[in-house]
Structure formats: C-alpha cells, structure tokens
Enzyme design. Structure first.
Site: not given
Ligand SMILES: O=C(O)C[C@@H](Cc1ccccc1)[C@H](O)SCc1ccccc1
Ligand SMILES: [Zn+2]
Length: 156
Positions: A99, A141-142, A145
């Site tokens: 995140c 995930h989003e 948020h």
């Molecule tokens: O904080 C956020 O919303 C962005 C996250 C989103 C995310 C959602 C699901 C699974 C992993 C991440 C960022 O992308 S964190 C960076 C990242 C990028 C690729 C894979 C894992 C983490």
């Molecule tokens: Zn996040």
C-alpha cells in the site's frame, strides 16, 4: 504533471468515507491525471483519491505484470468513479499486497476471486463489468480506501 504527496496511514483522510462525485468536469479529469502521474511515480498498480488528500469516491486501477504477480494483465489505467460492488464470489484467494500509504510493508490479504462491479467513467457513463484475479484484487484494495479501510484492518 507533478506527483501529489501521498497520505500515510494514520492520517484522518484515510479513515473517512469518501464523498460521491457529482461534477464530471475538467477539474475531475485533471485530478485523475495527477493521480495517474502519482501512481506511476510511486510504481503502484492503483491509487485512491483519499491517498492524495482528496475525499472523493474516485480511484485508478492499472494492473501490470510485477514480481509478485508476473502473469498479471498489462492494462491502461482505468479511472473508476462512484464504484459499487454488486456481487462477490464465495471463493477467496490470499495474496500479497502493498500500500502506498504503508510504505515498505507487505501483507497477506484474503480477497474475493471474482466480483461484479459498477462505476462511472470520467464522462459520467455507467460501466458494469466482472473482474477476476489480480485486477479484482486491485479494485477491492482501492474500494476499501474509499470506505476508510486500509490493509492494516484486513491483514490476516
Ligand atoms: O496503496 C494503493 O492503493 C496502491 C497499491 C495497490 C495494490 C493493490 C492490490 C495489490 C497490491 C497493490 C500499490 O500498487 S502497492 C505497490 C505494488 C505494486 C504491484 C504489486 C504489489 C504492490
Ligand atoms: Zn493502498
């Protein structure tokens, strides 16, 4: 298009319910493009408006292959406005997530494998689609948020 500062877990903005977007104007489009720039700069696959200190029900999804999900689809950034979760599979799948608001940490999170979602695009047009796998994970995930929920509340 300067990247915007990212809110860190603990900031109040990340604990609030986001507000419905009503004006599909150029200000909204500009915010969306700033969010895309911020997400790209932070090497994310998604970013939600509260993470850039905007309390709006808006996020970006942009799956791409990465070390944890090498077979993730490569997709152009999708702008999701006023999202609704219509249904979710009973099947859950555990996966590693990061995140941008909890830098440097990884968590194992259970998510629905498949979801049916409805949202508006930047023109205010309603879209409805089924998502599965890593893209469904990013959406959930989003979407969290926008409800003031972060990984810390979900990690197993
Ligand atoms: O904080 C956020 O919303 C962005 C996250 C989103 C995310 C959602 C699901 C699974 C992993 C991440 C960022 O992308 S964190 C960076 C990242 C990028 C690729 C894979 C894992 C983490
Ligand atoms: Zn996040």
């Amino acid at each position: 298009n300067q990247p915007l500062p990212i809110a860190l877990v603990g900031e109040a903005i990340l604990k609030q319910q986001a507000d419905e977007v009503r004006d599909f104007d150029e200000k909204l489009s500009h915010l969306a493009s700033q969010m895309v720039a911020s997400m790209v700069e932070a090497k994310g696959v998604g970013i939600a408006a509260p993470q850039v200190h905007s309390p709006l029900a808006l996020f970006i999804m942009a799956s791409r292959p990465n070390e944890r999900y090498p077979d993730a689809p490569l997709m152009d950034p999708v702008v999701v406005v006023n999202p609704q979760l219509l249904s979710a599979s009973a099947e859950l799948v555990s996966g590693e997530e990061g995140c941008l608001s909890v830098p440097g940490q990884r968590f194992s999170i259970w998510r629905h494998q498949t979801i049916v979602v409805r949202y508006q695009d930047l023109a205010g047009q309603w879209q409805q689609t089924e998502l599965t796998g890593f893209i469904a994970r990013i959406f959930q995930h989003e979407f969290d948020h926008l409800q003031g929920i972060t990984l810390l509340e979900r990690s197993q």
